[in-house]
Design a protein around this motif. Structure first.
Motif, PDB file in Angstrom:
ATOM      1  N   MET A  30       0.832  -1.201   0.000  1.00  0.00           N
ATOM      2  CA  MET A  30       0.000   0.000   0.000  1.00  0.00           C
ATOM      3  C   MET A  30       0.871   1.257   0.000  1.00  0.00           C
ATOM      4  N   CYS A  31       2.036   1.190   0.635  1.00  0.00           N
ATOM      5  CA  CYS A  31       2.976   2.301   0.567  1.00  0.00           C
ATOM      6  C   CYS A  31       3.447   2.518  -0.865  1.00  0.00           C
ATOM      7  N   ARG A  36       0.773   4.197  -2.671  1.00  0.00           N
ATOM      8  CA  ARG A  36       0.668   5.603  -2.284  1.00  0.00           C
ATOM      9  C   ARG A  36       1.785   6.429  -2.913  1.00  0.00           C
ATOM     10  N   PHE A  47      -7.951   1.565  -0.821  1.00  0.00           N
ATOM     11  CA  PHE A  47      -8.169   0.718   0.353  1.00  0.00           C
ATOM     12  C   PHE A  47      -9.488  -0.046   0.235  1.00  0.00           C
ATOM     13  N   ASP A 107      -1.226   1.879   7.265  1.00  0.00           N
ATOM     14  CA  ASP A 107      -2.003   1.200   6.230  1.00  0.00           C
ATOM     15  C   ASP A 107      -2.702  -0.044   6.779  1.00  0.00           C
TER      16      ASP A 107
END
Length: 229
Positions: free
Chosen positions: A22-23, A26, A124, A151
């Motif tokens: 998820m990083c 992002r 998400f 996250d």
């Protein structure tokens, strides 16, 4: 769930070794938005109005400053400065606290933060829905290393969107977090023990990255744009 640009990016980030997919998602989104404000958005009236209204937070100013178009950034900062400067007026001592509050609100927003949050909210939600709808994605999700704590929290928050697989989704998240936390803890321990005067050996390679790992685990990964010389 049908195929889309959003699901394509998610699949890409969940296929590969990293501390938090998820990083990665992002960072890509943040850099894409940053590049927008160093390219065509500089000359679009609607976008300039948004920049004038919200401005950039210090983190995103630094991101843009390290990018490829300092002229474009200067133009946007100039018009934003003119907007903010209109708010700076003589202040009566009786209204100082109230005025300061209003000024703080003016500097508490950021157009890039707004766009990033809009996109990440959807990502998400989509990750949880994919877990519930796509067996192949469920299997892929179980292979990732783990997630940063911010996250992890947001994935937990979206667990109900996985439908009948919500509990399994939460169980997998829990196992991933515990496992990676234990690994980082061991690496940090190995690293600190190497400074003990009784130690005669260097820390293992994995330990040398322990602080970087813990930084990502606690705070997430930082976006960086390439600099133009």
């Amino acid at each position: 769930m049908g195929y889309s640009i959003a699901t394509m990016h998610i699949w890409r980030m969940f296929n590969g070794e990293c501390e938090c997919p998820m990083c990665k998602l992002r960072v890509k989104t943040e850099c894409d938005i940053g590049e927008l404000y160093l390219s065509e958005a500089v000359m679009e009236d609607d976008e300039r109005k948004l920049v004038n209204k919200y401005g950039f937070c210090k983190e995103h100013f630094d991101l843009l400053y390290a990018g490829k178009n300092k002229l474009g950034l200067a133009l946007q900062q100039d018009t934003r400065l003119k907007t903010v400067d209109k708010l700076i007026k003589p202040i009566n001592a009786k209204n100082a606290v109230k005025t300061a509050k209003k000024l703080k609100e003016e500097f508490s927003d950021c157009i890039i933060c707004r766009r990033l949050e809009y996109n990440m909210k959807r990502y998400f939600e989509t990750v949880a829905r994919l877990y519930g709808d796509d067996e192949k994605f469920r299997n892929q999700f179980k292979t990732v290393k783990g997630f940063c704590y911010p996250d992890y929290i947001r994935l937990v928050e979206n667990a109900p969107k996985a439908g009948k697989f919500a509990q399994e989704f939460l169980d997998v998240l829990y196992e991933k977090q515990k496992q990676t936390a234990q690994e980082i803890h061991q690496n940090l321990t190995d690293f600190t023990m190497a400074f003990d005067y009784r130690s005669s050996s260097l820390p293992p390679k994995s330990a040398s990255m322990s602080l970087v790992q813990s930084r990502i685990k606690f705070y997430g990964e930082k976006a960086v744009l390439p600099e133009r010389r």
